[in-house]
Design a protein around this motif. Structure first.
Motif, mmCIF file in Angstrom:
data_model
loop_
_atom_site.group_PDB
_atom_site.id
_atom_site.type_symbol
_atom_site.label_atom_id
_atom_site.label_comp_id
_atom_site.label_asym_id
_atom_site.label_seq_id
_atom_site.Cartn_x
_atom_site.Cartn_y
_atom_site.Cartn_z
ATOM 1 N N CYS A 26 0.827 -1.204 0.000
ATOM 2 C CA CYS A 26 0.000 0.000 0.000
ATOM 3 C C CYS A 26 0.865 1.260 0.000
ATOM 4 C CB CYS A 26 -0.930 0.000 1.210
ATOM 5 S SG CYS A 26 -2.142 -1.337 1.196
ATOM 6 N N SER A 31 -0.836 4.786 -0.993
ATOM 7 C CA SER A 31 -1.960 4.847 -0.056
ATOM 8 C C SER A 31 -1.573 4.131 1.229
ATOM 9 C CB SER A 31 -3.216 4.216 -0.669
ATOM 10 O OG SER A 31 -4.305 4.327 0.221
ATOM 11 N N LEU A 66 -3.911 2.421 -3.930
ATOM 12 C CA LEU A 66 -4.500 1.140 -3.527
ATOM 13 C C LEU A 66 -4.246 0.953 -2.042
ATOM 14 C CD1 LEU A 66 -3.390 -1.216 -6.460
ATOM 15 C CD2 LEU A 66 -5.647 -0.211 -6.113
ATOM 16 N N GLY A 67 -5.326 0.905 -1.256
ATOM 17 C CA GLY A 67 -5.234 0.653 0.161
ATOM 18 C C GLY A 67 -5.429 -0.815 0.483
ATOM 19 N N ALA A 70 -8.610 -2.205 -0.877
ATOM 20 C CA ALA A 70 -8.512 -2.366 -2.326
ATOM 21 C C ALA A 70 -7.770 -3.651 -2.686
ATOM 22 C CB ALA A 70 -7.813 -1.155 -2.943
ATOM 23 N N ARG A 86 -12.246 3.262 -6.813
ATOM 24 C CA ARG A 86 -12.993 3.117 -5.565
ATOM 25 C C ARG A 86 -12.207 3.672 -4.377
ATOM 26 N NH1 ARG A 86 -15.540 -3.057 -6.055
ATOM 27 N NH2 ARG A 86 -17.057 -2.589 -7.708
ATOM 28 N N GLN A 87 -10.887 3.469 -4.397
ATOM 29 C CA GLN A 87 -10.057 4.005 -3.310
ATOM 30 C C GLN A 87 -10.099 5.532 -3.298
ATOM 31 O OE1 GLN A 87 -8.206 2.091 -1.099
ATOM 32 N NE2 GLN A 87 -7.725 3.963 0.004
ATOM 33 N N SER A 88 -10.114 6.139 -4.477
ATOM 34 C CA SER A 88 -10.097 7.594 -4.565
ATOM 35 C C SER A 88 -11.410 8.215 -4.132
ATOM 36 C CB SER A 88 -9.766 8.028 -5.998
ATOM 37 O OG SER A 88 -8.512 7.507 -6.404
ATOM 38 N N TYR A 92 -14.062 2.373 -0.094
ATOM 39 C CA TYR A 92 -13.586 1.403 0.899
ATOM 40 C C TYR A 92 -13.763 1.908 2.332
ATOM 41 C CZ TYR A 92 -11.696 -0.926 -3.165
ATOM 42 O OH TYR A 92 -11.560 -1.562 -4.357
#
Length: 406
Positions: A26, A31, A66-67, A70, A86-88, A92
């Motif tokens: 990550c 992220s 990407l966390g 993610a 989706r992370q942005s 999540y």
């Protein structure tokens, strides 16, 4: 039906190497996440999927950000580009909250029946008992829905001396923790009482001041070191109180000489930049002005700054001048940024004019001037862009091209 955002195991059961690998992945995916968040995300995966996690994190991220959630979503089949979107957008964060709520609402599992204990119930009775348990479960679920939509009752106030609020993670989620009593006896944390100011005026106060002066660069550092231990004449210890007691003990002249040497050295090493001097001494701009005035260095400091102004404007080395162009804060601190930019612009126009006929593009022109005067072409190109010369030079190199909008 099992939700994809439902825990398969507890966060503390995650192997540390797996959690470290995801945390590093990550970080490389721009992220970074704290360790509790990484373990919460990996708790959504079963233990037998750890090898898939390592296979993904051993490689380089295809996209960013990407966390940890993610990463779990990618292992579920989501494309990395979709996971990054989706992370942005915060998708999540909602998934993490959903996993937390589901874990909080999930009742504890009933212990499995011991196979060594014989059961005397008939199959029909066992089936009836199962149907009855299913009906009770449905009623309990309906009751839980009613509880969720019912108006919340305000809880009675709790004594802050015995309980404290549950800790919160970085994103605001609170986690349940057993309330512990406040420390007592020799474990109690209390602030040490401060000594009255009169103690500094006595003979023993001189020894305290001399010992503290050895580790203090100036009077403001001395004030910070003593304000935790002593009160002032009218409340907190002030600079006026400190200067008065230093003067009474005959220590103020020695402190002023020490500050004088510190200031001259700082202004010389920072080449007259007031902001850098304040940062080096750990004082604010008003405090620095007070130190300069108290040490009687107002004229000397201004003479030093004027010397460095003349050096910056009079230097003839092209590379040095191009490098100074990038130090905007330093030039603004000396108050010569506009004058320096105008002087360098005129010089560059003169140098570029000589090699302009043989150049085909702007980068080639910068390379030619750089080879001729021993300066990096990147610095010359950056100076042309920053000083607003690029558009005019492009028109001269390509007269037929339309003007650029950049």
């Amino acid at each position: 039906m099992t939700s994809p955002w439902q825990r398969r195991r507890q966060p503390d059961d995650i192997p540390t190497p797996v959690a470290v690998a995801v945390s590093d992945f990550c970080r490389r995916a721009k992220s970074p996440a704290p360790a509790p968040e990484v373990r919460e995300a990996l708790a959504l995966l079963a233990e037998e999927e750890d090898f898939r996690v390592r296979a993904l994190t051993d490689g380089e991220p295809e996209t960013s950000p990407l966390g940890p959630f993610a990463v779990v979503d990618i292992l579920r089949g989501t494309a990395p580009s979709v996971a990054a979107q989706r992370q942005s957008c915060g998708y999540y964060d909602v998934a993490r909250e959903l996993a937390y709520v589901r874990e909080e609402k999930t009742p504890p599992r009933a212990p499995a029946p011991d196979a060594s204990i014989p059961s005397f119930a008939s199959p029909a009775a066992a089936k009836a008992a199962g149907d009855k348990a299913a009906k009770k479960g449905a009623k309990a679920e309906e009751a839980s829905v009613m509880e969720r939509i019912a108006p919340k009752k305000r809880a009675a106030p709790v004594d802050e001396e015995t309980t404290s609020a549950p800790p919160e993670s970085d994103d605001g989620h609170s986690f349940l923790r057993r309330d512990l009593p406040r420390p007592r006896g020799r474990f109690t944390r209390v602030e040490a009482p401060r000594t009255p100011f009169v103690e500094l005026t006595r003979a023993t106060g001189k020894e305290i001041l001399e010992a503290t002066l050895e580790g203090s660069e100036h009077r403001f550092a001395l004030l910070r070191n003593l304000s935790h231990r002593f009160n002032g004449s009218r409340g907190d210890l002030s600079l006026v109180d400190l200067e008065t007691v230093l003067r009474d003990h005959g220590l103020l002249d020695a402190l002023q000489e020490k500050e004088r040497l510190q200031l001259l050295d700082a202004y010389t090493s920072q080449r007259g930049a007031t902001g850098r001097v304040g940062w080096a001494l750990g004082v604010s701009p008003p405090e620095l002005q007070r130190l300069v005035s108290a040490a009687g260095l107002t004229e000397e400091v201004e003479a030093l700054r004027e010397r460095f102004r003349r050096e910056a404007l009079a230097t003839s080395h092209l590379t040095h001048r191009l490098d100074l162009l990038g130090r905007e804060k330093y030039l603004a601190d000396l108050g010569i940024q506009r004058k320096f930019n105008d002087s360098l612009r005129k010089e560059l126009e003169r140098l570029l004019r000589d090699d302009l006929p043989g150049a085909t593009d702007l980068h080639g022109l910068c390379d030619a001037v750089g080879r001729k005067y021993g300066s990096p072409s990147e610095l010359i190109f950056r100076a042309i862009e920053r000083l607003g010369l690029a558009e005019g030079l492009r028109k001269q190199l390509h007269p037929g091209l339309p003007p650029s909008n950049s």
